[in-house]
Write an enzyme that holds these catalytic residues in place. Sequence first.
Site, PDB file in Angstrom:
ATOM      1  CE  LYS A 301      -2.709  -3.178   1.717  1.00 30.27           C
ATOM      2  NZ  LYS A 301      -1.743  -4.213   1.864  1.00 30.27           N
ATOM      3  NE  ARG A 302       6.173   0.352   2.792  1.00 27.54           N
ATOM      4  CZ  ARG A 302       7.144   0.452   1.903  1.00 27.54           C
ATOM      5  NH1 ARG A 302       7.588   1.629   1.548  1.00 27.54           N
ATOM      6  NH2 ARG A 302       7.683  -0.619   1.393  1.00 27.54           N
TER       7      ARG A 302
END
Length: 539
Positions: A301-302
Amino acid sequence: MGRSERKCTRSPTTCFEPAENLVNRTNNCGPVPRANLGSMTTNSVHPSKPVRVRLAPSPTGALHVGTLRTAIYNWVLARQTGGQFLLRIEDTDQERLVPGSIEQIQESLRWLGLEWDEGPGKDGPHGPYIQSERLQIYQAATKRLLDSSLAYECDCSPERLTMLRERQKAQGLPPGYDNRCRSRPGEELRESRERGVPIVVRLKSPGHGDVTFRDAVRGDITFDSSKIQDFVIMKSDGFPTYHLAHVVDDHEMRITHVLRGDEWIPTSPLHVLIHRALGYEVPVYVHLPLLLGKDKTKLSKRHGAASALEYRDLGYLPDAVFNFLALLGWSPGEDIEIMSREEIVRRFTLDRVNDSPAVFDSEKLEWMNGVYIRQMPLDALTDDIMPWLEKAITPPWNRVQRPIDRTRVRALIPMIQERLKRLAEAPDLLAIFFEEEVMPDRNSIIQKGMDVAATTKALTEAHALAKSTQPFEPEPLEIVFRALAEQLGIKPGQLFGSIRVAITARSVAPPLFHTMSGLGRDRVITRLDKAIRTLESAP
RNA sequence: GGCCCGUUCGUCUAGUGGCCAAGGACGCUGCCCUCUCAAGGCAGAGAUCGCGGGUUCGAAUCCCGCACGGGCUACCA
């Protein structure tokens, strides 16, 4: 690429441990070469018979794009060989369950067009396809292992295990279970059970010899069994660990090829051990390289969008995502990149799956999506764009009456088609045609080399022409406006630029005369009029 | 620490001992087209094939060592 096994330790010949049959049966030092890939005949690792493959995600949240790529390869393999693609939910970790995950997984797969042949929502002969509904099956397998002394019960507390590991670490020893319960008398365990002490089941590791398994991407991989601990196969809550559950299910469901991420390689020998203990045939493993983010760490997700549905919500086309993901870790071996599903199904082979991790390059995805958008027939594109317009809430869309006029949109789309990279950009690109009023910036109307007076005069003339030109179509408009520029003694670009800003309040838009006819005579006249007044007002 | 996997332009990749002073694609730069933006066309920059040894007449391709990166080392998957 093609590698045979790199490590060969001899198996001792004498040992009467029950776990003995878990060691490589043959003195497995003969390398099994991974495919002779020159010609596509003989040794290819690519299946020639129908496969049964499966995607086995955990319902712990969104479906990651890495999982999506695995799903694609699974699906392609099944379609190509006339086999089956199954979906199985691995929910053996009750603590990590996220409600709604299963639905999200299904939705993701359906969005990409990866229908499963068996799985939740599509019953087959080997169901149920959700592991929490198969507990008796794992318990039966565990009992068999216990009865044949290939596994044993263990009541060691998590605290003791943690302490053990810490001590081992402090001493510079590899952390691992010390096999304390391996030889504990049955009464002690019974007593523990009566007292309510949590009990797990561990598989006996052979403790010596090699474990070799075949990986379609990397060739044979061999591990030294002495490094393998007596690992847990049944947790104290009655749920199996991943290791046991997936092995049992893959066997029960007749899985022939196990496609999964690279991170499973280190635990693969455990899986081979379980297969052997249970007397199962080991499937072909296909360990896929990881997908990385721009910073070369595991994609997450980063790195921005990482789940399948996020790409849908960003306006990417399923076909483009399919094509793009298929190419991350596989290539057809020719200089072609844009391929339909059918073409990918036709050309895909395991031999050409890469073994090194790939960085997910969203810029290239963006480009590819644009290619697919440009290839779309008008009606299909219109169908895809309409929902984006309907749900758009930014001005002017919040004021546009619903349902939105599809015929009108369809007529406007040719103007934006080659400028569109993602469907999500459509509302913005079409906004100029739906704005009731625009507020062009005074200075932007005045083009390079022009002043207020010249611009005012040009727009006034343009205003007159906009009123009179018949019909209000691109071709006639272009003829008269070009003539106007000449008559005014200015460059077409100067005239057109002023008009563009005047009628759209933007410096970037589709070709002017298409924009004008798309807007319609009335709106053009009104806006030209307003722009002239803006110019005439004090700066 | 131990074990495992990997290493070709910034990125995705082609390459399977001579056709490679390494090809394609994205991105980037320039030019052309052109009313802006796109799209398209053309050109260009960009890789001492991680490093060091070896095998060979010849290595990006085979072998060995090293370095670096990543993964695993749970009653998570």
